[in-house]
Write an enzyme that holds these catalytic residues in place. Structure first.
Site, PDB file in Angstrom:
ATOM      1  CB  THR A 196      -4.738   4.533  -5.573  1.00 43.80           C
ATOM      2  OG1 THR A 196      -5.420   5.233  -4.563  1.00 43.80           O
ATOM      3  CG2 THR A 196      -4.147   5.667  -6.501  1.00 43.80           C
ATOM      4  CG  ASP A 199      -1.920   1.290   1.142  1.00 41.79           C
ATOM      5  OD1 ASP A 199      -2.355   1.534   0.233  1.00 41.79           O
ATOM      6  OD2 ASP A 199      -1.879   1.918   2.252  1.00 41.79           O
ATOM      7  CB  SER A 200       0.234   4.886  -0.857  1.00 42.98           C
ATOM      8  OG  SER A 200      -0.989   4.821  -0.081  1.00 42.98           O
TER       9      SER A 200
END
Ligand code: DGN
Length: 256
Positions: free
Chosen positions: A72, A7-8
């Site tokens: 995203t 994940d970011s």
């Protein structure tokens, strides 16, 4: 071999939590790219480049499959990266769409997500694929991720402002289209109490997909040398605290 999750930032911890709950024998390696957060406002090319680095990192750690625990990255980079690597990759969007479409009674579904996810139209496409009757209301809520990452203590004002336009909209199902949002699911639900709404966390469906994939490849964990490692490109201390807060426990090993 472990399952890799990326994940970011901290959002993927909501997915990791489900994986640990439903598949407790599996080892995991989690990487959060806090140094480059948020992904939601970046261009598709930038997101592809950053995500590919995380994928390469996880492949070097010899993971058996990679979960894009980031909507995203799933929306903008997954198809491209799947063509570049041999390892199985799954993302959160199809799982979320399937649960939502099974749950809605009015066929009116709202999605909240980052700007990049909303702009990609990925949820509309995935939802229409499973239920072409459904109407989708999409809303970018870009203030939520920075507030969660910066450990803002009172999130209700930000949530209130972000969700205000949904108050007079008609829908019965809300997809949390960013993996950060399930971390604050109760507060989000509180904001929408005037409507009768089912809130969908896509992570609940991803474990079924992981299980299927492991079955297909006969790759379930076979022994108990079990571990959960966490990596961050940002501050190790902040990551450790966040893991404790959102996961309820820390990793067996945390590295920067
Ligand atoms: N958690 C990520 C997602 O699910 O889209 C996005 C976080 C971000 O970078 N804004």
């Amino acid at each position: 071999r472990p399952i890799g999750l990326l994940d970011s930032g901290l959002g993927g911890l909501s997915v990791l939590k489900q994986v640990k709950k439903i598949l407790p024998r599996e080892s995991t390696i989690y990487i959060g790219d806090q140094a480059h957060l948020p992904y939601g406002n970046k261009s598709v090319n930038e997101i592809i480049q950053l995500t590919k680095k995380l994928v390469d990192f996880l492949i070097k750690k010899d993971v058996k499959l990679i979960v894009f625990a980031c909507n995203t990255a799933t929306a903008t980079a997954m198809t491209t990266i799947q063509q570049q690597v041999d390892i199985p990759i799954i993302g959160v969007i199809s799982a979320g769409s399937m649960i939502a479409s099974a749950q809605t009674k009015t066929n009116k579904i709202a999605v909240i997500a980052t700007q990049a996810t909303i702009k990609s139209g990925a949820y509309e496409k995935a939802l229409k694929l499973v239920n072409n009757q459904c109407e989708v209301i999409s809303l970018a809520t870009p203030q939520l991720v920075p507030a969660i990452e910066n450990n803002v203590l009172d999130l209700q004002p930000v949530i209130h402002e972000s969700l205000q336009v949904l108050q007079d909209k008609c829908f019965d199902t809300l997809i949390l289209g960013c993996t950060h949002y399930p971390l604050i699911q109760n507060q989000i639900a509180q904001e929408l109490t005037s409507q009768h709404i089912e809130v969908v966390d896509p992570a609940e469906g991803i474990c079924q997909q992981i299980t299927q994939l492991l079955k297909q490849h006969d790759a379930f964990a076979s022994h108990n040398a079990h571990f959960n490692y966490g990596y961050t490109t940002g501050s190790k201390e902040a990551f450790e605290q966040a893991a404790q807060k959102w996961l309820g426990q820390t990793f067996d090993k945390i590295k920067q």
